[in-house]
Write a protein that holds these residues in place. Structure first.
Motif, mmCIF file in Angstrom:
data_model
loop_
_atom_site.group_PDB
_atom_site.id
_atom_site.type_symbol
_atom_site.label_atom_id
_atom_site.label_comp_id
_atom_site.label_asym_id
_atom_site.label_seq_id
_atom_site.Cartn_x
_atom_site.Cartn_y
_atom_site.Cartn_z
ATOM 1 N N GLN A 113 45.631 45.004 42.712
ATOM 2 C CA GLN A 113 45.535 44.837 41.262
ATOM 3 C C GLN A 113 44.369 43.925 40.913
ATOM 4 O O GLN A 113 43.555 44.234 40.037
ATOM 5 C CB GLN A 113 46.830 44.243 40.715
ATOM 6 C CG GLN A 113 46.762 43.854 39.241
ATOM 7 C CD GLN A 113 47.777 42.775 38.896
ATOM 8 O OE1 GLN A 113 48.120 41.950 39.726
ATOM 9 N NE2 GLN A 113 48.241 42.782 37.657
ATOM 10 N N TYR A 114 44.295 42.782 41.618
ATOM 11 C CA TYR A 114 43.233 41.819 41.328
ATOM 12 C C TYR A 114 41.852 42.410 41.590
ATOM 13 O O TYR A 114 40.935 42.284 40.762
ATOM 14 C CB TYR A 114 43.432 40.561 42.165
ATOM 15 C CG TYR A 114 42.225 39.657 42.169
ATOM 16 C CD1 TYR A 114 41.829 38.985 41.016
ATOM 17 C CD2 TYR A 114 41.459 39.500 43.322
ATOM 18 C CE1 TYR A 114 40.705 38.168 41.005
ATOM 19 C CE2 TYR A 114 40.338 38.691 43.322
ATOM 20 C CZ TYR A 114 39.967 38.022 42.161
ATOM 21 O OH TYR A 114 38.856 37.235 42.156
ATOM 22 N N LEU A 115 41.678 43.078 42.727
ATOM 23 C CA LEU A 115 40.366 43.633 43.063
ATOM 24 C C LEU A 115 39.950 44.709 42.066
ATOM 25 O O LEU A 115 38.766 44.809 41.706
ATOM 26 C CB LEU A 115 40.389 44.195 44.485
ATOM 27 C CG LEU A 115 40.546 43.161 45.603
ATOM 28 C CD1 LEU A 115 40.639 43.842 46.960
ATOM 29 C CD2 LEU A 115 39.396 42.159 45.592
ATOM 30 N N THR A 116 40.923 45.507 41.622
ATOM 31 C CA THR A 116 40.609 46.537 40.630
ATOM 32 C C THR A 116 40.173 45.909 39.314
ATOM 33 O O THR A 116 39.185 46.322 38.699
ATOM 34 C CB THR A 116 41.824 47.446 40.408
ATOM 35 O OG1 THR A 116 42.184 48.054 41.650
ATOM 36 C CG2 THR A 116 41.511 48.528 39.388
ATOM 37 N N LEU A 117 40.914 44.891 38.872
ATOM 38 C CA LEU A 117 40.563 44.233 37.612
ATOM 39 C C LEU A 117 39.276 43.437 37.738
ATOM 40 O O LEU A 117 38.446 43.416 36.814
ATOM 41 C CB LEU A 117 41.708 43.306 37.184
ATOM 42 C CG LEU A 117 43.036 43.992 36.840
ATOM 43 C CD1 LEU A 117 44.111 42.958 36.570
ATOM 44 C CD2 LEU A 117 42.869 44.915 35.642
ATOM 45 N N ARG A 118 39.071 42.801 38.884
ATOM 46 C CA ARG A 118 37.869 41.987 39.080
ATOM 47 C C ARG A 118 36.607 42.825 39.045
ATOM 48 O O ARG A 118 35.534 42.359 38.619
ATOM 49 C CB ARG A 118 37.968 41.248 40.416
ATOM 50 C CG ARG A 118 36.915 40.164 40.628
ATOM 51 C CD ARG A 118 37.084 39.543 42.009
ATOM 52 N NE ARG A 118 36.270 38.354 42.182
ATOM 53 C CZ ARG A 118 34.980 38.346 42.495
ATOM 54 N NH1 ARG A 118 34.348 39.503 42.665
ATOM 55 N NH2 ARG A 118 34.325 37.196 42.642
ATOM 56 N N LEU A 125 51.116 50.023 36.777
ATOM 57 C CA LEU A 125 50.903 48.617 36.422
ATOM 58 C C LEU A 125 49.827 48.474 35.367
ATOM 59 O O LEU A 125 49.996 47.752 34.382
ATOM 60 C CB LEU A 125 50.524 47.834 37.680
ATOM 61 C CG LEU A 125 50.129 46.364 37.467
ATOM 62 C CD1 LEU A 125 51.318 45.579 36.938
ATOM 63 C CD2 LEU A 125 49.619 45.763 38.755
ATOM 64 N N PHE A 126 48.725 49.160 35.540
ATOM 65 C CA PHE A 126 47.617 49.030 34.595
ATOM 66 C C PHE A 126 47.949 49.705 33.272
ATOM 67 O O PHE A 126 47.541 49.245 32.209
ATOM 68 C CB PHE A 126 46.345 49.610 35.198
ATOM 69 C CG PHE A 126 46.029 48.987 36.530
ATOM 70 C CD1 PHE A 126 45.885 47.625 36.645
ATOM 71 C CD2 PHE A 126 45.910 49.766 37.664
ATOM 72 C CE1 PHE A 126 45.622 47.043 37.870
ATOM 73 C CE2 PHE A 126 45.647 49.193 38.892
ATOM 74 C CZ PHE A 126 45.500 47.811 38.995
ATOM 75 N N LYS A 174 52.406 41.224 47.868
ATOM 76 C CA LYS A 174 51.103 40.593 48.081
ATOM 77 C C LYS A 174 49.985 41.640 48.083
ATOM 78 O O LYS A 174 48.927 41.437 47.475
ATOM 79 C CB LYS A 174 51.096 39.825 49.407
ATOM 80 C CG LYS A 174 51.970 38.586 49.416
ATOM 81 C CD LYS A 174 51.925 37.913 50.782
ATOM 82 C CE LYS A 174 52.836 36.699 50.823
ATOM 83 N NZ LYS A 174 52.844 36.055 52.164
ATOM 84 N N ASP A 175 50.233 42.759 48.774
ATOM 85 C CA ASP A 175 49.219 43.812 48.842
ATOM 86 C C ASP A 175 48.948 44.412 47.463
ATOM 87 O O ASP A 175 47.797 44.660 47.095
ATOM 88 C CB ASP A 175 49.661 44.907 49.818
ATOM 89 C CG ASP A 175 49.723 44.414 51.252
ATOM 90 O OD1 ASP A 175 49.153 43.335 51.538
ATOM 91 O OD2 ASP A 175 50.348 45.093 52.092
ATOM 92 N N MET A 220 51.528 38.532 34.790
ATOM 93 C CA MET A 220 50.857 39.648 35.446
ATOM 94 C C MET A 220 51.373 39.833 36.871
ATOM 95 O O MET A 220 51.618 40.955 37.328
ATOM 96 C CB MET A 220 49.345 39.411 35.459
ATOM 97 C CG MET A 220 48.675 39.550 34.106
ATOM 98 S SD MET A 220 48.667 41.260 33.500
ATOM 99 C CE MET A 220 47.480 42.007 34.616
ATOM 100 N N GLU A 221 51.566 38.729 37.579
ATOM 101 C CA GLU A 221 52.039 38.816 38.958
ATOM 102 C C GLU A 221 53.494 39.271 39.013
ATOM 103 O O GLU A 221 53.878 40.045 39.889
ATOM 104 C CB GLU A 221 51.857 37.468 39.645
ATOM 105 C CG GLU A 221 50.383 37.111 39.865
ATOM 106 C CD GLU A 221 50.192 35.733 40.476
ATOM 107 O OE1 GLU A 221 51.170 34.944 40.481
ATOM 108 O OE2 GLU A 221 49.066 35.443 40.928
#
Length: 285
Positions: free
Chosen positions: A259-264, A20-21, A253-254, A102-103
């Motif tokens: 993804q969000y936590l990694t980017l954040r 994804l990244f 969802k997971d 992104m989602e």
């Protein structure tokens, strides 16, 4: 690495997360373009031609294909210049669209994973309460129109006494579009026909005799409960397609959260304003 490990869905999702990244960077310049260079690859031209063919049911002519390429270049030039001017910033519509893309990218990766039967069975075992066959009812009903009858309830009670005395049900009640008999209907279906709460009131009635009156969205009803089957746990084989859909939704969802936590983690978040609920004065405005 053995075959069992290669089939493990969690391993697939770990790989999907890394992919994804990587794809995020690739999609920024899908044709290998960089800086002020715009390069139109053969794959891009083929894609433009394929989209045209799907819409027009024929391949484009050379002139039409040149027009498609020119339009793509125009869009790319204006897009890049808009980004340079910061026109994408503070625009709610654009922000929502980019977030959605992104989602959707993460969801597409999740949909590509085949969990295998064992993973689905484990998910089913952990969520059995979500897979219940609904309660089902078979019943007959006699309708009394509250608009026509000023005392529909009293009329229904009088008719109930006649029924229990042996009168024919066909000679009692008002005509309506409602059926006189409903067979093996789910509680949800009954409520959609008669109004919310009707099925719950039916479940309180005795079986094998006329009862009521029972109020619906239309009026009053006398009801004869023939059979009632309470809701019961489903077998895995009965709901396997639904389990697969639910499993994929959970994995999406997971994956999105990871993804969000990694980017954040790449950002330093500062909240300078005070977060508080609206005062009564503000609420009145």
């Amino acid at each position: 690495m053995n075959n069992r490990l290669l089939r493990e869905p969690l391993l697939h999702f770990a790989a999907a997360g890394a992919l994804l990244f990587a794809l995020s960077a690739i999609f920024q310049h899908g044709d290998g373009s960089s800086g002020d260079e715009i390069r139109i690859s053969q794959s891009r031209i083929d894609h433009l031609a394929a989209v045209f063919a799907r819409g027009w049911q024929r391949p484009p002519t050379a002139a039409e294909l040149q027009g498609l390429v020119d339009d793509y270049v125009r869009g790319e030039v204006l897009y890049r210049e808009a980004i340079k001017l910061g026109l994408d910033r503070d625009d709610t519509v654009i922000r929502r669209r980019l977030r959605l893309k992104m989602e959707l990218l993460a969801e597409d990766l999740a949909d590509a994973v085949d969990p295998g039967k064992q993973a689905l069975q484990r998910y089913f075992a952990d969520h059995r309460q979500d897979y219940l066959h609904p309660a089902r009812l078979s019943f007959r009903q006699i309708y009394f129109n509250s608009d026509r009858r000023g005392a529909a309830g009293a009329n229904a009670r009088a008719a109930l006494a006649r029924l229990r005395g042996g009168d024919n049900a066909a000679d009692i009640g008002d005509s309506s579009a409602l059926r006189q008999r409903y067979t093996d209907e789910s509680a949800g279906r009954i409520d959609r026909v008669f109004g919310d709460g009707f099925s719950a009131r039916l479940r309180e009635l005795p079986r094998g005799r006329w009862s009521g009156p029972v109020r619906s969205a239309y009026g009053q009803h006398l009801v004869y409960i023939e059979t009632f089957t309470p809701r019961r746990p489903a077998e895995f084989t009965d709901v396997q397609p639904q389990v697969l859909r639910d499993w994929r939704q959970q994995q999406q969802k997971d994956l999105l959260q990871r993804q969000y936590l990694t980017l954040r983690a790449k950002y330093h978040i500062h909240v300078d304003g005070e977060i508080r609920g609206a005062t009564s004065e503000v609420a009145r405005q």
